[in-house]
Design an enzyme around this catalytic site. Sequence first.
Site, PDB file in Angstrom:
ATOM      1  N   HIS A  85      15.220  -9.092   6.966  1.00 20.81           N
ATOM      2  CA  HIS A  85      14.066  -8.975   6.059  1.00 20.81           C
ATOM      3  C   HIS A  85      12.746  -8.951   6.852  1.00 20.81           C
ATOM      4  O   HIS A  85      11.879  -9.804   6.658  1.00 20.81           O
ATOM      5  CB  HIS A  85      14.087 -10.117   5.025  1.00 20.81           C
ATOM      6  CG  HIS A  85      13.279  -9.785   3.791  1.00 20.81           C
ATOM      7  ND1 HIS A  85      13.593 -10.246   2.533  1.00 20.81           N
ATOM      8  CD2 HIS A  85      12.151  -9.052   3.615  1.00 20.81           C
ATOM      9  CE1 HIS A  85      12.714  -9.810   1.653  1.00 20.81           C
ATOM     10  NE2 HIS A  85      11.825  -9.080   2.295  1.00 20.81           N
TER      11      HIS A  85
ATOM     12  N   ILE B 266      15.376  -1.257   1.789  1.00 21.45           N
ATOM     13  CA  ILE B 266      14.238  -2.088   2.208  1.00 21.45           C
ATOM     14  C   ILE B 266      13.579  -2.679   0.968  1.00 21.45           C
ATOM     15  O   ILE B 266      12.425  -3.108   1.019  1.00 21.45           O
ATOM     16  CB  ILE B 266      13.194  -1.300   3.057  1.00 21.45           C
ATOM     17  CG1 ILE B 266      12.723  -0.023   2.320  1.00 21.45           C
ATOM     18  CG2 ILE B 266      13.746  -0.971   4.423  1.00 21.45           C
ATOM     19  CD1 ILE B 266      11.485   0.611   2.951  1.00 21.45           C
ATOM     20  N   ALA B 267      14.313  -2.680  -0.162  1.00 23.49           N
ATOM     21  CA  ALA B 267      13.712  -3.129  -1.424  1.00 23.49           C
ATOM     22  C   ALA B 267      13.930  -4.636  -1.618  1.00 23.49           C
ATOM     23  O   ALA B 267      13.061  -5.450  -1.275  1.00 23.49           O
ATOM     24  CB  ALA B 267      14.299  -2.326  -2.571  1.00 23.49           C
ATOM     25  N   ARG B 268      15.061  -4.999  -2.141  1.00 20.00           N
ATOM     26  CA  ARG B 268      15.387  -6.403  -2.400  1.00 20.00           C
ATOM     27  C   ARG B 268      16.894  -6.554  -2.426  1.00 20.00           C
ATOM     28  O   ARG B 268      17.609  -5.636  -2.842  1.00 20.00           O
ATOM     29  CB  ARG B 268      14.879  -6.843  -3.788  1.00 20.00           C
ATOM     30  CG  ARG B 268      13.497  -7.378  -3.853  1.00 20.00           C
ATOM     31  CD  ARG B 268      13.390  -8.772  -3.209  1.00 20.00           C
ATOM     32  NE  ARG B 268      12.023  -9.253  -3.242  1.00 20.00           N
ATOM     33  CZ  ARG B 268      11.077  -8.978  -2.333  1.00 20.00           C
ATOM     34  NH1 ARG B 268      11.357  -8.218  -1.299  1.00 20.00           N
ATOM     35  NH2 ARG B 268       9.859  -9.471  -2.445  1.00 20.00           N
TER      36      ARG B 268
ATOM     37  N   GLU C   6      20.257 -13.686   0.412  1.00 24.69           N
ATOM     38  CA  GLU C   6      19.795 -13.895   1.781  1.00 24.69           C
ATOM     39  C   GLU C   6      19.153 -15.282   1.916  1.00 24.69           C
ATOM     40  O   GLU C   6      18.623 -15.805   0.927  1.00 24.69           O
ATOM     41  CB  GLU C   6      18.801 -12.784   2.192  1.00 24.69           C
ATOM     42  CG  GLU C   6      17.517 -12.759   1.389  1.00 24.69           C
ATOM     43  CD  GLU C   6      16.651 -11.545   1.729  1.00 24.69           C
ATOM     44  OE1 GLU C   6      17.167 -10.407   1.739  1.00 24.69           O
ATOM     45  OE2 GLU C   6      15.450 -11.752   1.975  1.00 24.69           O
TER      46      GLU C   6
ATOM     47  N   GLY D  11       7.031   4.081  -5.577  1.00 24.11           N
ATOM     48  CA  GLY D  11       5.710   3.436  -5.574  1.00 24.11           C
ATOM     49  C   GLY D  11       5.024   3.728  -4.252  1.00 24.11           C
ATOM     50  O   GLY D  11       5.326   4.713  -3.582  1.00 24.11           O
ATOM     51  N   ARG D  12       4.106   2.820  -3.888  1.00 23.65           N
ATOM     52  CA  ARG D  12       3.312   3.061  -2.679  1.00 23.65           C
ATOM     53  C   ARG D  12       4.179   3.188  -1.430  1.00 23.65           C
ATOM     54  O   ARG D  12       3.975   4.078  -0.599  1.00 23.65           O
ATOM     55  CB  ARG D  12       2.301   1.918  -2.496  1.00 23.65           C
ATOM     56  CG  ARG D  12       1.185   1.949  -3.501  1.00 23.65           C
ATOM     57  CD  ARG D  12       0.452   0.627  -3.521  1.00 23.65           C
ATOM     58  NE  ARG D  12       1.250  -0.344  -4.249  1.00 23.65           N
ATOM     59  CZ  ARG D  12       0.787  -1.179  -5.164  1.00 23.65           C
ATOM     60  NH1 ARG D  12      -0.489  -1.188  -5.465  1.00 23.65           N
ATOM     61  NH2 ARG D  12       1.580  -2.024  -5.783  1.00 23.65           N
TER      62      ARG D  12
HETATM   63  C1  8YV Z   1       7.865 -10.511   2.670  1.00 22.64           C
HETATM   64  C2  8YV Z   1       8.540  -8.641   1.051  1.00 22.64           C
HETATM   65  O1  8YV Z   1       7.957 -10.711   4.028  1.00 22.64           O
HETATM   66  O2  8YV Z   1       6.313  -8.252   0.407  1.00 22.64           O
HETATM   67  C3  8YV Z   1       7.485  -8.339   0.054  1.00 22.64           C
HETATM   68  O3  8YV Z   1       7.816  -8.165  -1.136  1.00 22.64           O
HETATM   69  O4  8YV Z   1       9.677  -8.512   0.775  1.00 22.64           O
HETATM   70  C4  8YV Z   1       8.195  -9.067   2.454  1.00 22.64           C
HETATM   71  O5  8YV Z   1       7.125  -8.309   2.911  1.00 22.64           O
HETATM   72  C5  8YV Z   1       8.710 -11.566   2.008  1.00 22.64           C
HETATM   73  O6  8YV Z   1       8.892 -11.373   0.652  1.00 22.64           O
HETATM   74  C6  8YV Z   1       8.091 -12.961   2.215  1.00 22.64           C
HETATM   75  O7  8YV Z   1       7.186 -13.300   1.241  1.00 22.64           O
END
Ligand code: 8YV
Length: 338
Positions: A298, A249-251, A280, A167-168
């Site tokens: 995160h 850096i995803a989830r 987390e 994606g972006r």
């Molecule tokens: C946020 C993120 O800091 O935008 C997202 O999906 O994972 C991070 O940028 C976090 O989710 C807090 O809302």
Amino acid sequence: MSAPDSTPDTSVGQPAVLVARRVFPEVLARLRQHFDVEANDTDDVWSPEELQRRLQGKRGALTTGSERVGAELLAACPDLRVVANMAVGFNNFDVPACTARGVLATNTPDVLTETTADFGFALLMATARRVTESEHFLRAGLWNRWSVDMFAGAEVHGTTLGILGMGRIGQGVARRGAHGFGMKVIYHNRSRLDAATEAECKATWVSKAELLAQADHLVLVLPYSAQAHHSVGAAELAQMKPSATLINIARGGIVDDAALAQALKARRIAAAGLDVFEGEPRVHPDLLTLPNVVLTPHIASATLGTRMAMANLAADNLIAYLTEGKALTPVNPEVLGA
Ligand code: 8YV
């Protein structure tokens, strides 16, 4: 279920909204020009019961990835019309349940793309070149001489960058790798990018198996969904090069953290850089003991400018919807036409 009457708000006085986490005072001030605002002024996450209690009578909520908005909460908060997530990811929302109740859900795409891609690259560099491991060594007073292979790491420039999820943000990582570091970029995504975007990113679509086998550095940037759970587990790690690095850096939940810890311990892959974790802010205890993993809390989108832009976009969505029935970045736009 029929969607209840939606926007704009026509009740007497200002609509009430809830801000579920501490955000910038400037953003709260903007919201207060339009709404009766109740805000969490701490960094504590409210329990689901507390969130539900505080949402009573609220028309809108500004949430972060920590607040779960599911069917049960929505059923218990019949006045709620819009939930504005301060995040591009929205796996904390049950979007079909929101849509069924006529609740608009919004996220914050675009404003964090480049900042998050910067961080993806920072984590890749730190992991490949053993930045934190060598810093700990130095701080511990262990550096007393030069040595020919001391903290010798992996090459970055000219290597193969693999991206899972294009994606972006994935495209931002690809551009950095291809144009800044002369990397060969390969990616896997459910759908292929159009030819112009592939050319701009100098990226080639490959199967997931090819991606795993060929990447020297594999960056995960795909959104979390039940289907994406443990997209990288023991079987996938076994297909990677022993010299490879893995960056998430995803989830949390995209990677099987227990399997990753085992693979890192056995040097099945060389190293990992993780900004997100299963469950987390808890971190798998084995990861904490390993030298060949860089761990960050995160923070990929964490620059003040970007966090401010994210908070403002979430606030703009609340304002646009509750005052005009519009939205800037809806994730269930069908609610707008309902
Ligand atoms: C946020 C993120 O800091 O935008 C997202 O999906 O994972 C991070 O940028 C976090 O989710 C807090 O809302």
